[in-house]
Design an enzyme around this catalytic site. Structure first.
Site, PDB file in Angstrom:
ATOM      1  N   GLU A 210       0.844  -1.195   0.000  1.00  0.00           N
ATOM      2  CA  GLU A 210       0.000   0.000   0.000  1.00  0.00           C
ATOM      3  C   GLU A 210       0.881   1.246   0.000  1.00  0.00           C
ATOM      4  O   GLU A 210       0.388   2.356   0.208  1.00  0.00           O
ATOM      5  CB  GLU A 210      -0.937   0.005   1.204  1.00  0.00           C
TER       6      GLU A 210
ATOM      7  N   CYS B  96      -3.389  -3.160   4.394  1.00  0.00           N
ATOM      8  CA  CYS B  96      -2.476  -4.244   4.810  1.00  0.00           C
ATOM      9  C   CYS B  96      -2.843  -5.598   4.226  1.00  0.00           C
ATOM     10  O   CYS B  96      -2.200  -6.603   4.542  1.00  0.00           O
ATOM     11  CB  CYS B  96      -2.489  -4.364   6.331  1.00  0.00           C
TER      12      CYS B  96
ATOM     13  N   HIS C 295      -2.589 -10.170  11.909  1.00  0.00           N
ATOM     14  CA  HIS C 295      -2.045  -8.887  11.471  1.00  0.00           C
ATOM     15  C   HIS C 295      -1.845  -8.049  12.728  1.00  0.00           C
ATOM     16  O   HIS C 295      -2.743  -7.969  13.566  1.00  0.00           O
ATOM     17  CB  HIS C 295      -3.024  -8.207  10.510  1.00  0.00           C
TER      18      HIS C 295
HETATM   19  P1  HMG Z   1      -4.440   6.519  21.481  1.00  0.00           P
HETATM   20  O1  HMG Z   1      -4.992   7.885  21.406  1.00  0.00           O
HETATM   21  O2  HMG Z   1      -3.056   6.343  21.976  1.00  0.00           O
HETATM   22  O3  HMG Z   1      -5.430   5.585  22.303  1.00  0.00           O
HETATM   23  O4  HMG Z   1      -4.538   5.873  20.041  1.00  0.00           O
HETATM   24  P2  HMG Z   1      -5.645   5.458  23.862  1.00  0.00           P
HETATM   25  O5  HMG Z   1      -5.522   6.779  24.560  1.00  0.00           O
HETATM   26  O6  HMG Z   1      -6.942   4.721  23.963  1.00  0.00           O
HETATM   27  O7  HMG Z   1      -4.437   4.555  24.390  1.00  0.00           O
HETATM   28  C1  HMG Z   1      -4.176   3.308  23.885  1.00  0.00           C
HETATM   29  C2  HMG Z   1      -4.060   2.309  25.037  1.00  0.00           C
HETATM   30  O8  HMG Z   1      -2.982   2.688  25.882  1.00  0.00           O
HETATM   31  C3  HMG Z   1      -5.283   2.265  25.928  1.00  0.00           C
HETATM   32  O9  HMG Z   1      -5.446   0.916  26.322  1.00  0.00           O
HETATM   33  C4  HMG Z   1      -4.876   3.068  27.156  1.00  0.00           C
HETATM   34  O10 HMG Z   1      -5.563   2.718  28.341  1.00  0.00           O
HETATM   35  C5  HMG Z   1      -3.416   2.691  27.229  1.00  0.00           C
HETATM   36  P3  HMG Z   1      -6.869   0.170  26.103  1.00  0.00           P
HETATM   37  O11 HMG Z   1      -7.845   0.866  26.937  1.00  0.00           O
HETATM   38  O12 HMG Z   1      -7.188   0.321  24.625  1.00  0.00           O
HETATM   39  O13 HMG Z   1      -6.595  -1.219  26.478  1.00  0.00           O
HETATM   40  N1  HMG Z   1      -2.601   3.633  27.976  1.00  0.00           N
HETATM   41  C6  HMG Z   1      -1.665   3.270  28.862  1.00  0.00           C
HETATM   42  N2  HMG Z   1      -1.273   2.058  29.325  1.00  0.00           N
HETATM   43  C7  HMG Z   1      -0.261   2.019  30.237  1.00  0.00           C
HETATM   44  N3  HMG Z   1       0.350   3.133  30.701  1.00  0.00           N
HETATM   45  C8  HMG Z   1      -0.024   4.357  30.280  1.00  0.00           C
HETATM   46  C9  HMG Z   1      -1.066   4.469  29.322  1.00  0.00           C
HETATM   47  N4  HMG Z   1      -1.662   5.497  28.688  1.00  0.00           N
HETATM   48  C10 HMG Z   1      -2.607   4.975  27.861  1.00  0.00           C
HETATM   49  N5  HMG Z   1       0.604   5.425  30.740  1.00  0.00           N
HETATM   50  C11 HMG Z   1      -4.604   4.165  18.364  1.00  0.00           C
HETATM   51  C12 HMG Z   1      -4.304   4.467  19.825  1.00  0.00           C
HETATM   52  C13 HMG Z   1      -4.324   2.697  18.129  1.00  0.00           C
HETATM   53  C14 HMG Z   1      -6.062   4.448  18.066  1.00  0.00           C
HETATM   54  C15 HMG Z   1      -3.687   5.041  17.471  1.00  0.00           C
HETATM   55  O14 HMG Z   1      -2.353   4.723  17.737  1.00  0.00           O
HETATM   56  C16 HMG Z   1      -3.961   4.859  16.003  1.00  0.00           C
HETATM   57  O15 HMG Z   1      -4.841   5.479  15.437  1.00  0.00           O
HETATM   58  N6  HMG Z   1      -3.155   3.972  15.287  1.00  0.00           N
HETATM   59  C17 HMG Z   1      -3.334   3.707  13.867  1.00  0.00           C
HETATM   60  C18 HMG Z   1      -4.573   2.880  13.576  1.00  0.00           C
HETATM   61  C19 HMG Z   1      -4.446   1.453  14.046  1.00  0.00           C
HETATM   62  O16 HMG Z   1      -3.373   0.952  14.316  1.00  0.00           O
HETATM   63  N7  HMG Z   1      -5.589   0.733  14.094  1.00  0.00           N
HETATM   64  C20 HMG Z   1      -5.598  -0.660  14.435  1.00  0.00           C
HETATM   65  C21 HMG Z   1      -6.674  -1.475  13.687  1.00  0.00           C
HETATM   66  S1  HMG Z   1      -6.762  -1.094  11.963  1.00  0.00           S
HETATM   67  C22 HMG Z   1      -5.475  -2.015  11.216  1.00  0.00           C
HETATM   68  O17 HMG Z   1      -4.939  -2.885  11.804  1.00  0.00           O
HETATM   69  C23 HMG Z   1      -5.100  -1.613   9.845  1.00  0.00           C
HETATM   70  C24 HMG Z   1      -3.777  -0.890   9.711  1.00  0.00           C
HETATM   71  O18 HMG Z   1      -2.711  -1.809   9.877  1.00  0.00           O
HETATM   72  C25 HMG Z   1      -3.690  -0.183   8.354  1.00  0.00           C
HETATM   73  C26 HMG Z   1      -3.824  -1.021   7.109  1.00  0.00           C
HETATM   74  O19 HMG Z   1      -4.656  -1.919   7.019  1.00  0.00           O
HETATM   75  O20 HMG Z   1      -3.113  -0.689   6.164  1.00  0.00           O
HETATM   76  C27 HMG Z   1      -3.599   0.189  10.778  1.00  0.00           C
END
Ligand code: HMG
Length: 502
Positions: free
Chosen positions: A95, A129, A262
């Site tokens: 991609e 992906c 993945h």
């Molecule tokens: P974010 O704003 O960091 O989310 O975005 P958050 O605030 O919910 O924090 C994430 C986790 O960290 C949470 O855990 C928090 O509690 C924890 P959860 O409640 O989810 O279990 N946390 C902590 N833990 C320990 N100590 C701390 C602490 N602070 C927070 N101090 C997000 C996270 C994944 C949304 C962002 O990084 C993002 O948008 N990433 C890109 C999209 C993505 O990876 N999506 C995954 C599914 S889609 C996919 O797999 C396709 C892809 O590969 C693309 C393709 O297909 O080409 C991405």
């Protein structure tokens, strides 16, 4: 549809089609996620515990999708000793688009020039992906079809995953995987049970063609991933249960020796395994629930579609499935946690990681399920049956031996500071699609045998060179391997003897 189980219908068709050899490439530099937490000013543990990431690989302006794929394909061909003339199909999944017309596959044809082989089917496939899995399915289907001419297929999946500054940036990564596909493989694609789920969503997409960065709805992307996982597992289970080989026990995590996913970030993989155990729980007959899932009966009324972000369900099934995760999934997360999201090669990096943590004898005869997800969305769950032959010269032993130094290769990378990483991202951002352009990144830090960009001319034509190979390059170590991959008479078919499609 004819059943593949019918041996009369299978007579003469290539047997045990799957992955014969697998090569992984990741960049030689990484940034440490603990240091990135400090640099980004987020709370300690957010990237390392919250997302489950330890290191993130990245490329300077010296590497692009063409160079990544040139590197990994060269290494696969050198390691296996398969001549370029023995490849009849080459598929690329990516991609990382740097040209709206010219394929990466056509760039890779440079490597075939000396062999004189231009008779090679296949082209690039794109959907986030998922492209690597689409490419693998195309390659397998070709070998199993009336079009097959007895030569091998190669699948190359590669990507550079970079995000704008913000919450998604620590979920980047980069890398490529190349797979040799053919009959009598140590990793056999099981027939008749592949399960797909595809639909239209805007969870992650790249509408701005002038930028490397995607547009992301993070929360929606997680919901889409988990709903696709549920759908694929339900269909996969139904198809497995319908096969004649199904044991008296219906499909559940117990029937699988490993589950690979993945991996956009490792925490989601652990949640995914927990999600599958929740699926199993809901599929369990009511009278068996108390014995099999003590203390979880209260979740019996929950529905899959209401629980993507239900913390009680998540916690309960993360706890229940922890031993299963540690035994059947965690070994697959070596590259995912140390390199990050490689996009199309991610699940195949998981396969390489899982193999690298095992011996041939511990793998022989096992069954692995893989879940591939690409935003937008396209997803498939499929299974690989590992060959029973773990003899010292067997293809399985060679595959295991070729990946045994994976951890050492990861450890040999160079750590750079988050400030240098941020500057590199800025440079990539500013010079992406610039022409004419001469890259400025160092070539001295690249692994031996890495292809790199030397110049983009004023007509956007890209030129590459390769860093010197050294005698210690892992790709060159397996001298005796070549003979085992040469097409044997028993596996090759002339066009006259190719079976007719039933
Ligand atoms: P974010 O704003 O960091 O989310 O975005 P958050 O605030 O919910 O924090 C994430 C986790 O960290 C949470 O855990 C928090 O509690 C924890 P959860 O409640 O989810 O279990 N946390 C902590 N833990 C320990 N100590 C701390 C602490 N602070 C927070 N101090 C997000 C996270 C994944 C949304 C962002 O990084 C993002 O948008 N990433 C890109 C999209 C993505 O990876 N999506 C995954 C599914 S889609 C996919 O797999 C396709 C892809 O590969 C693309 C393709 O297909 O080409 C991405």
């Amino acid at each position: 549809m004819p059943s593949f189980k019918n041996s009369a219908e299978c007579a003469g068709w290539p047997q045990d089609v799957g992955i014969l050899a697998l090569e992984v490439y990741f960049p030689s530099e990484y940034v440490d996620q603990t240091e990135l937490e400090v640099f980004d000013g987020v709370s300690q543990g957010k990237y390392t515990i919250g997302l489950g990431q330890t290191k993130m690989g990245f490329c300077s302006d010296r590497e692009d999708i063409n160079s990544l794929c040139l590197t990994v394909l060269s290494r696969l061909m050198e390691r296996t000793g398969v001549g370029y003339e023995n490849i009849g199909r080459l598929e690329v999944g990516t991609e990382t688009i740097i040209d709206k017309s010219k394929s990466v596959k056509s760039v890779l044809m440079q490597l075939f020039e000396d062999s004189g082989n231009t008779d090679i089917e296949g082209i690039d496939t794109t959907n986030a992906c998922y492209g690597g899995t689409a490419a693998l399915i195309n390659a397998i289907n070709w070998v199993e079809s009336s079009s097959w001419d007895g030569r091998y297929a190669v699948v190359v999946a590669g990507d550079i995953a970079v995000y704008a500054t913000g919450a998604a940036r620590p979920t980047g990564g980069a890398g490529a995987v190349a797979m040799l596909v053919g009959p009598h493989a140590p990793l056999i694609m099981e027939r008749g049970v592949r399960a797909s789920h595809m639909c239209h969503v805007y969870d992650f997409y790249k509408p701005d063609l002038s930028s490397e960065y995607p547009t992301v709805d993070g929360k929606l992307s997680i919901q889409c991933y988990l709903s696709a996982l549920d759908a694929c597992y339900q269909t996969f289970s139904r198809k497995c249960n319908a096969t004649k080989e199904a044991s008296s026990s219906p499909m559940s995590l117990e029937q699988l020796n490993a589950l690979l996913f993945h991996s956009p970030f490792c925490k989601l993989v652990q949640k995914s395994l927990a999600r599958l155990s929740f699926n199993d729980f809901l599929n369990t007959p009511a009278d068996q629930v108390a014995a099999k899932y003590p203390g979880l009966e209260a979740f019996r009324e929950k529905k899959l579609e209401d629980t993507y972000f239900d913390k009680d369900v998540e916690k309960a099934f993360m706890g229940y499935s922890l031993p299963i995760f540690q035994a059947k999934t965690k070994p697959s997360l070596l590259i995912a946690t140390e390199v990050g999201n490689m996009y199309t090669p991610s699940v195949y990096g998981g396969l390489a990681s899982y193999i690298s943590c095992n011996t041939a004898s511990s793998l022989a005869g096992k069954r692995i399920a893989l879940f591939s997800y690409g935003s937008g969305l396209a997803s498939t769950m499929f299974s690989l049956k590992i060959s029973d032959d773990d003899g010292p010269d067997s293809p399985l032993s060679q595959l295991v031996s070729s990946l045994s130094n994976l951890k050492a290769r990861l450890d040999s990378r160079k750590k750079v500071s988050p400030a240098v990483f941020a500057e590199t991202m800025k440079l990539r951002q500013e010079t992406h699609h610039k022409a004419p352009y001469t890259p400025v990144g160092s070539v001295d830090t690249l692994f031996p045998g890495t292809w790199y960009l030397t110049k983009v001319d004023d007509m956007h034509r890209r030129q590459y060179e390769r860093s010197p190979l050294t005698p210690t390059l892992p790709a060159m170590e397996v001298d005796g391997a070549a003979s085992n991959y040469l097409i044997k008479e028993s596996t090759s078919m002339s066009t006259e003897t190719l079976p007719q499609q039933v």
